[in-house]
Write a protein that holds these residues in place. Sequence first.
Motif, PDB file in Angstrom:
ATOM      1  N   PHE A 139      28.565  50.662   4.774  1.00  0.00           N
ATOM      2  CA  PHE A 139      29.671  50.194   5.621  1.00  0.00           C
ATOM      3  C   PHE A 139      29.151  49.511   6.882  1.00  0.00           C
ATOM      4  CE2 PHE A 139      32.626  52.979   3.219  1.00  0.00           C
ATOM      5  CZ  PHE A 139      33.638  52.046   3.040  1.00  0.00           C
ATOM      6  N   ALA A 140      27.999  49.933   7.369  1.00  0.00           N
ATOM      7  CA  ALA A 140      27.393  49.233   8.503  1.00  0.00           C
ATOM      8  C   ALA A 140      27.052  47.796   8.118  1.00  0.00           C
ATOM      9  CB  ALA A 140      26.150  49.980   8.966  1.00  0.00           C
ATOM     10  N   TRP A 141      26.573  47.599   6.883  1.00  0.00           N
ATOM     11  CA  TRP A 141      26.284  46.243   6.420  1.00  0.00           C
ATOM     12  C   TRP A 141      27.573  45.440   6.237  1.00  0.00           C
ATOM     13  CZ3 TRP A 141      22.129  43.627   6.934  1.00  0.00           C
ATOM     14  CH2 TRP A 141      20.885  44.242   6.929  1.00  0.00           C
ATOM     15  N   VAL A 142      28.663  46.106   5.880  1.00  0.00           N
ATOM     16  CA  VAL A 142      29.944  45.397   5.784  1.00  0.00           C
ATOM     17  C   VAL A 142      30.314  44.798   7.140  1.00  0.00           C
ATOM     18  CG1 VAL A 142      32.421  45.697   5.407  1.00  0.00           C
ATOM     19  CG2 VAL A 142      30.789  46.792   3.852  1.00  0.00           C
ATOM     20  N   ILE A 143      30.094  45.573   8.202  1.00  0.00           N
ATOM     21  CA  ILE A 143      30.393  45.071   9.551  1.00  0.00           C
ATOM     22  C   ILE A 143      29.458  43.924   9.921  1.00  0.00           C
ATOM     23  CG2 ILE A 143      30.442  45.706  12.001  1.00  0.00           C
ATOM     24  CD1 ILE A 143      31.193  48.549  11.116  1.00  0.00           C
ATOM     25  N   LEU A 144      28.185  44.045   9.570  1.00  0.00           N
ATOM     26  CA  LEU A 144      27.209  43.026   9.951  1.00  0.00           C
ATOM     27  C   LEU A 144      27.401  41.723   9.175  1.00  0.00           C
ATOM     28  CD1 LEU A 144      23.979  45.219  10.166  1.00  0.00           C
ATOM     29  CD2 LEU A 144      25.275  44.246  12.078  1.00  0.00           C
ATOM     30  N   LEU A 145      27.806  41.829   7.897  1.00  0.00           N
ATOM     31  CA  LEU A 145      27.863  40.645   7.038  1.00  0.00           C
ATOM     32  C   LEU A 145      29.241  39.998   6.958  1.00  0.00           C
ATOM     33  CD1 LEU A 145      25.735  41.958   4.005  1.00  0.00           C
ATOM     34  CD2 LEU A 145      24.972  40.491   5.876  1.00  0.00           C
ATOM     35  N   GLN A 146      30.251  40.622   7.494  1.00  0.00           N
ATOM     36  CA  GLN A 146      31.599  40.073   7.354  1.00  0.00           C
ATOM     37  C   GLN A 146      31.734  38.737   8.087  1.00  0.00           C
ATOM     38  OE1 GLN A 146      34.437  42.696   9.177  1.00  0.00           O
ATOM     39  NE2 GLN A 146      33.282  42.885  11.070  1.00  0.00           N
ATOM     40  N   ASP A 147      32.758  37.979   7.706  1.00  0.00           N
ATOM     41  CA  ASP A 147      33.022  36.697   8.365  1.00  0.00           C
ATOM     42  C   ASP A 147      33.262  36.923   9.856  1.00  0.00           C
ATOM     43  OD1 ASP A 147      32.792  35.540   5.914  1.00  0.00           O
ATOM     44  OD2 ASP A 147      34.952  35.426   5.534  1.00  0.00           O
ATOM     45  N   ASN A 148      32.614  36.079  10.675  1.00  0.00           N
ATOM     46  CA  ASN A 148      32.667  36.185  12.136  1.00  0.00           C
ATOM     47  C   ASN A 148      32.007  37.459  12.641  1.00  0.00           C
ATOM     48  OD1 ASN A 148      34.176  33.730  12.367  1.00  0.00           O
ATOM     49  ND2 ASN A 148      36.052  34.878  11.896  1.00  0.00           N
ATOM     50  N   GLY A 149      31.214  38.100  11.768  1.00  0.00           N
ATOM     51  CA  GLY A 149      30.449  39.260  12.191  1.00  0.00           C
ATOM     52  C   GLY A 149      29.175  38.848  12.914  1.00  0.00           C
ATOM     53  N   PRO A 150      28.335  39.806  13.281  1.00  0.00           N
ATOM     54  CA  PRO A 150      27.116  39.480  14.037  1.00  0.00           C
ATOM     55  C   PRO A 150      26.197  38.486  13.334  1.00  0.00           C
ATOM     56  CG  PRO A 150      27.554  41.826  14.118  1.00  0.00           C
ATOM     57  CD  PRO A 150      28.522  41.248  13.135  1.00  0.00           C
ATOM     58  N   ILE A 151      25.930  38.696  12.046  1.00  0.00           N
ATOM     59  CA  ILE A 151      25.015  37.796  11.340  1.00  0.00           C
ATOM     60  C   ILE A 151      25.651  36.434  11.127  1.00  0.00           C
ATOM     61  CG2 ILE A 151      23.806  37.437   9.153  1.00  0.00           C
ATOM     62  CD1 ILE A 151      23.328  40.410   9.012  1.00  0.00           C
ATOM     63  N   ASP A 152      26.922  36.404  10.774  1.00  0.00           N
ATOM     64  CA  ASP A 152      27.617  35.133  10.576  1.00  0.00           C
ATOM     65  C   ASP A 152      27.687  34.341  11.888  1.00  0.00           C
ATOM     66  OD1 ASP A 152      29.365  33.634   8.494  1.00  0.00           O
ATOM     67  OD2 ASP A 152      30.615  33.663  10.293  1.00  0.00           O
ATOM     68  N   SER A 153      27.965  35.022  12.982  1.00  0.00           N
ATOM     69  CA  SER A 153      28.035  34.343  14.276  1.00  0.00           C
ATOM     70  C   SER A 153      26.662  33.846  14.716  1.00  0.00           C
ATOM     71  CB  SER A 153      28.605  35.295  15.331  1.00  0.00           C
ATOM     72  OG  SER A 153      29.916  35.720  14.981  1.00  0.00           O
ATOM     73  N   LEU A 154      25.614  34.635  14.464  1.00  0.00           N
ATOM     74  CA  LEU A 154      24.266  34.218  14.825  1.00  0.00           C
ATOM     75  C   LEU A 154      23.839  32.989  14.027  1.00  0.00           C
ATOM     76  CD1 LEU A 154      21.609  34.716  16.337  1.00  0.00           C
ATOM     77  CD2 LEU A 154      20.929  36.249  14.462  1.00  0.00           C
ATOM     78  N   ALA A 155      24.169  32.967  12.730  1.00  0.00           N
ATOM     79  CA  ALA A 155      23.841  31.804  11.914  1.00  0.00           C
ATOM     80  C   ALA A 155      24.564  30.557  12.420  1.00  0.00           C
ATOM     81  CB  ALA A 155      24.194  32.069  10.456  1.00  0.00           C
ATOM     82  N   GLY A 156      25.828  30.699  12.819  1.00  0.00           N
ATOM     83  CA  GLY A 156      26.553  29.562  13.371  1.00  0.00           C
ATOM     84  C   GLY A 156      25.968  29.096  14.688  1.00  0.00           C
ATOM     85  N   TRP A 157      25.539  30.031  15.538  1.00  0.00           N
ATOM     86  CA  TRP A 157      24.940  29.678  16.821  1.00  0.00           C
ATOM     87  C   TRP A 157      23.614  28.950  16.632  1.00  0.00           C
ATOM     88  CZ3 TRP A 157      20.496  31.481  19.484  1.00  0.00           C
ATOM     89  CH2 TRP A 157      20.435  31.081  20.831  1.00  0.00           C
ATOM     90  N   LEU A 158      22.877  29.282  15.563  1.00  0.00           N
ATOM     91  CA  LEU A 158      21.605  28.613  15.276  1.00  0.00           C
ATOM     92  C   LEU A 158      21.798  27.297  14.533  1.00  0.00           C
ATOM     93  CD1 LEU A 158      19.451  31.702  14.187  1.00  0.00           C
ATOM     94  CD2 LEU A 158      19.346  30.473  16.363  1.00  0.00           C
ATOM     95  N   GLY A 159      23.024  26.940  14.267  1.00  0.00           N
ATOM     96  CA  GLY A 159      23.286  25.696  13.570  1.00  0.00           C
ATOM     97  C   GLY A 159      23.112  25.774  12.066  1.00  0.00           C
ATOM     98  N   LEU A 160      23.145  26.992  11.512  1.00  0.00           N
ATOM     99  CA  LEU A 160      22.971  27.185  10.069  1.00  0.00           C
ATOM    100  C   LEU A 160      24.294  27.290   9.333  1.00  0.00           C
ATOM    101  CD1 LEU A 160      20.068  29.818  10.184  1.00  0.00           C
ATOM    102  CD2 LEU A 160      19.887  27.333   9.917  1.00  0.00           C
TER     103      LEU A 160
END
Length: 311
Positions: A139-160
Amino acid sequence: MTSTGSPTMPRSGTTPPAASAQAPARRRRLGWGALAVPALAVSLAFFIYPVAEALRRSFTDFVPPESGGFDNYAWFFGDAVNITILVRTVVTGVGVTAVCLVVAYPFAYLMTVVGRRWRAVLLGVVLVQFWSSAVAQTFAWVILLQDNGPIDSLAGWLGLGHPGLLGTVTGAGIGMAQAMVPFMILPLYSTMQGIDRRLVLAAQALGARPAIAFLRVYVPMSMPGVLSGSLMVFVLSLGFYITPSLLGSPQQMLLSQYLVTEVNNLLAWGRGGAMAAVMIFVTGVFLLFGWRFVRPTAATAAGVSDNHSEE
């Protein structure tokens, strides 16, 4: 006169010395064997019997118009969707194994070169995830991987862009790799701690560059740990259910999810047994491969012997 050459016969009712010497050894073997009875009973009740029952049902329980024999297996191998799911499961297991090896190899090597105190800290880092629930970690990974979650937002900030990992095989593979890394680190560390690093230094003294000496001397001696850890991670990855169910999707399901769907939702026990048999066969093939190739090399054995002699 009494003949001195006649053999002396044992008296009636006496036990020959050889037989009397073998009796305590036989009792000791039986005593040691009794220690395995609880483990064998648990394996019989919770593993061997359920597997045998699943295999039996694959030949006896059928969904109309299937009638008998190998119809469940014909259904599995005759449907392109089933083959796709099987291939996806194997490929995912291979990918998870590769990621775990890349992450675990340098970590396990670091555990062999640091001091005792830091080694204890690193070992605690490896074992800490066993002290928390697998469901909570997923469930922690669900929070991290969800749309607009930490990983998704970081990828967008890096231009990915926005990868949208939740609900994909990649997202499920990430969660599975995180859970499987300790199962790769521990066999690697067990093998690496027995390797004599003086052999690498000797190769460098003979003119080899450090990277070449490491690749040509150290890596081959660590292969038993690499293969043992890889087999363990791959086999466990084939049967993952909770993580792919929460991080994946029904459109990209793995074989374990498909098996649960057939048995729980459709009550197709025979088809579920056939899928279990296929999974067992694939696992057995890789285990036979590992049994053939996972053997300590002579150099590794020599390193272990030298290290123990120094201790």
